[in-house]
Write a protein that holds these residues in place. Structure first.
Motif, PDB file in Angstrom:
ATOM      1  N   SER A   1       0.473  -1.523  -0.169  1.00  0.00           N
ATOM      2  CA  SER A   1      -0.226   0.128  -0.426  1.00  0.00           C
ATOM      3  C   SER A   1       0.791   1.312  -0.503  1.00  0.00           C
ATOM      4  CB  SER A   1      -1.085   0.141   1.248  1.00  0.00           C
ATOM      5  OG  SER A   1      -1.183   1.496   1.183  1.00  0.00           O
TER       6      SER A   1
ATOM      7  N   SER B   1      -5.180   9.610  -0.566  1.00  0.00           N
ATOM      8  CA  SER B   1      -5.464   7.962  -0.656  1.00  0.00           C
ATOM      9  C   SER B   1      -4.796   6.996  -0.314  1.00  0.00           C
ATOM     10  CB  SER B   1      -6.212   8.562  -2.208  1.00  0.00           C
ATOM     11  OG  SER B   1      -7.990   9.033  -2.370  1.00  0.00           O
ATOM     12  N   TYR B   2      -5.022   5.493  -1.258  1.00  0.00           N
ATOM     13  CA  TYR B   2      -4.016   5.048  -0.777  1.00  0.00           C
ATOM     14  C   TYR B   2      -4.364   3.430  -1.998  1.00  0.00           C
ATOM     15  CZ  TYR B   2      -2.637   6.775   3.220  1.00  0.00           C
ATOM     16  OH  TYR B   2      -2.989   7.964   4.334  1.00  0.00           O
ATOM     17  N   GLN B   3      -3.331   3.111  -2.641  1.00  0.00           N
ATOM     18  CA  GLN B   3      -3.479   1.988  -3.787  1.00  0.00           C
ATOM     19  C   GLN B   3      -2.297   0.967  -3.620  1.00  0.00           C
ATOM     20  OE1 GLN B   3      -2.058   2.602  -8.065  1.00  0.00           O
ATOM     21  NE2 GLN B   3      -3.918   3.886  -7.796  1.00  0.00           N
TER      22      GLN B   3
ATOM     23  N   THR C   1      -0.358  -2.818  -5.032  1.00  0.00           N
ATOM     24  CA  THR C   1      -0.359  -2.920  -5.794  1.00  0.00           C
ATOM     25  C   THR C   1       0.225  -4.393  -5.655  1.00  0.00           C
ATOM     26  OG1 THR C   1       1.179  -0.342  -6.503  1.00  0.00           O
ATOM     27  CG2 THR C   1       2.126  -2.799  -7.021  1.00  0.00           C
TER      28      THR C   1
ATOM     29  N   TYR D   1     -12.761  -0.024  -6.064  1.00  0.00           N
ATOM     30  CA  TYR D   1     -11.853  -0.644  -6.475  1.00  0.00           C
ATOM     31  C   TYR D   1     -12.133  -0.929  -8.203  1.00  0.00           C
ATOM     32  CZ  TYR D   1      -9.282   1.448  -3.136  1.00  0.00           C
ATOM     33  OH  TYR D   1      -8.750   1.926  -1.538  1.00  0.00           O
TER      34      TYR D   1
ATOM     35  N   TYR E   1      -9.891  -4.228 -10.915  1.00  0.00           N
ATOM     36  CA  TYR E   1      -8.978  -4.572 -10.802  1.00  0.00           C
ATOM     37  C   TYR E   1      -9.227  -5.942 -12.651  1.00  0.00           C
ATOM     38  CZ  TYR E   1      -6.793  -3.170  -6.565  1.00  0.00           C
ATOM     39  OH  TYR E   1      -6.379  -2.389  -5.614  1.00  0.00           O
TER      40      TYR E   1
ATOM     41  N   PHE F   1      -4.354  -3.295 -11.105  1.00  0.00           N
ATOM     42  CA  PHE F   1      -4.844  -1.785 -11.235  1.00  0.00           C
ATOM     43  C   PHE F   1      -6.056  -1.385 -12.844  1.00  0.00           C
ATOM     44  CE2 PHE F   1      -7.118   1.952  -9.126  1.00  0.00           C
ATOM     45  CZ  PHE F   1      -6.492   2.674 -10.098  1.00  0.00           C
TER      46      PHE F   1
ATOM     47  N   TYR G   1      -9.625   3.622  -9.391  1.00  0.00           N
ATOM     48  CA  TYR G   1     -10.497   4.171  -8.230  1.00  0.00           C
ATOM     49  C   TYR G   1     -11.370   5.327  -7.529  1.00  0.00           C
ATOM     50  CZ  TYR G   1      -8.882   5.766  -3.197  1.00  0.00           C
ATOM     51  OH  TYR G   1      -9.350   6.749  -2.086  1.00  0.00           O
TER      52      TYR G   1
ATOM     53  N   ASP H   1      -9.852   8.138 -10.448  1.00  0.00           N
ATOM     54  CA  ASP H   1      -8.891   8.186 -10.660  1.00  0.00           C
ATOM     55  C   ASP H   1      -8.893   6.955 -11.844  1.00  0.00           C
ATOM     56  OD1 ASP H   1      -5.342   6.693  -9.165  1.00  0.00           O
ATOM     57  OD2 ASP H   1      -5.876   7.633 -10.924  1.00  0.00           O
TER      58      ASP H   1
ATOM     59  N   ASN I   1      -5.388  -0.046   4.286  1.00  0.00           N
ATOM     60  CA  ASN I   1      -5.564  -0.122   3.367  1.00  0.00           C
ATOM     61  C   ASN I   1      -6.758  -2.188   2.612  1.00  0.00           C
ATOM     62  OD1 ASN I   1      -7.087   0.563   0.740  1.00  0.00           O
ATOM     63  ND2 ASN I   1      -4.825   0.670  -0.805  1.00  0.00           N
TER      64      ASN I   1
END
Lengths: 115, 115
Positions: free
Chosen positions: A93, A100-102, A104, B33, B35, B45, B48, B56, B102
């Motif tokens: 994260s 905001s956070y994403q 991977t 989200y 994916y 991803f 979002y 996003d 997250n």
């Protein structure tokens, strides 16, 4: 350019033994790391996480270790059970701005626990 | 309470057709989200949504892909003029509020096959 790498596509372990799943990352901005477990035809489910300021987090049979200097983390499952057979995803994260956070994700490691 | 719900669970379409995939997040979750998981790959991803903020869209692979979220709840991912390389499992996830940890809660996904 993969920021989260799981270099072992598969792993087989005998029931009762320890399973060790590995994950490497490249982005120093990651501040939380998570492991997800996925059974066929189901969505991933959250398993365990660790903050970047910690080096170990334990929850029952599951322990995650973080080596920040090596940018490496691992998930230990002990003792392994047949029901642990699934695909395990490592995720990281990072903030992407405005609070905001994403996440991977790595490509996953398929764990097979042999009875 | 109900988890994240996605429909349809499977979709077979012909190349060139448009498809719509639906996601019902967990009630009260502000973040949503999308994916994509192609065969042998990790979770990629796509897009979002956070509350009423602009989405996003940085992960959308082409302008054939779009998504909307109505009323801060249900989301629809639309793929126009589908191509064979769009075949994948499309996963939706929601989370209660932005946080570094997250933790995201996933639906079971929609398996899209483009013939």
């Amino acid at each position: 350019d993969q920021q989260v790498k799981q270099n072992s596509p598969s792993l087989s372990v005998q029931e009762g033994r320890i399973s060790i799943l590995n994950c490497d990352y490249t982005n120093s901005m990651f501040d939380y790391f998570l492991w997800y477990k996925k059974y066929p035809a189901e969505g991933p489910t959250f398993l365990i996480s660790i903050s970047s300021i910690k080096d170990k987090n334990e929850d029952g049979r599951f322990t995650v270790f973080l080596n920040k200097s090596a940018k490496h983390l691992s998930l230990h499952i002990v003792p392994s059970q047949p029901g642990d057979s699934a695909v395990y995803f490592c995720a990281a994260s990072a903030p992407i701005g405005a609070g905001s956070y994403q996440l991977t994700f790595g490509k996953g490691t398929k764990l097979s626990v042999i009875p | 309470g109900a988890g994240v719900s996605q429909s349809p669970s499977n979709k077979v379409t012909e190349k060139g057709k448009d498809v719509e995939l639906r996601c019902d997040p967990i009630s009260g979750h502000t973040a949503l989200y999308w994916y994509r998981q192609s065969l042998g790959q990790g979770l990629e991803f796509l897009i979002y949504f956070q509350g009423n903020s602009a989405p996003d869209k940085s992960g959308l692979p082409s302008d054939r892909f779009s998504a909307e979220r109505t009323g801060g709840s249900v989301s629809t991912l639309t793929i126009q003029r589908t191509q064979q390389e769009d075949s994948a499992v499309y996963l939706c996830a929601s989370s209660p509020r932005p946080s570094a940890k997250n933790i995201q809660y996933f639906g079971a996904g929609t398996r899209l096959s483009v013939l």
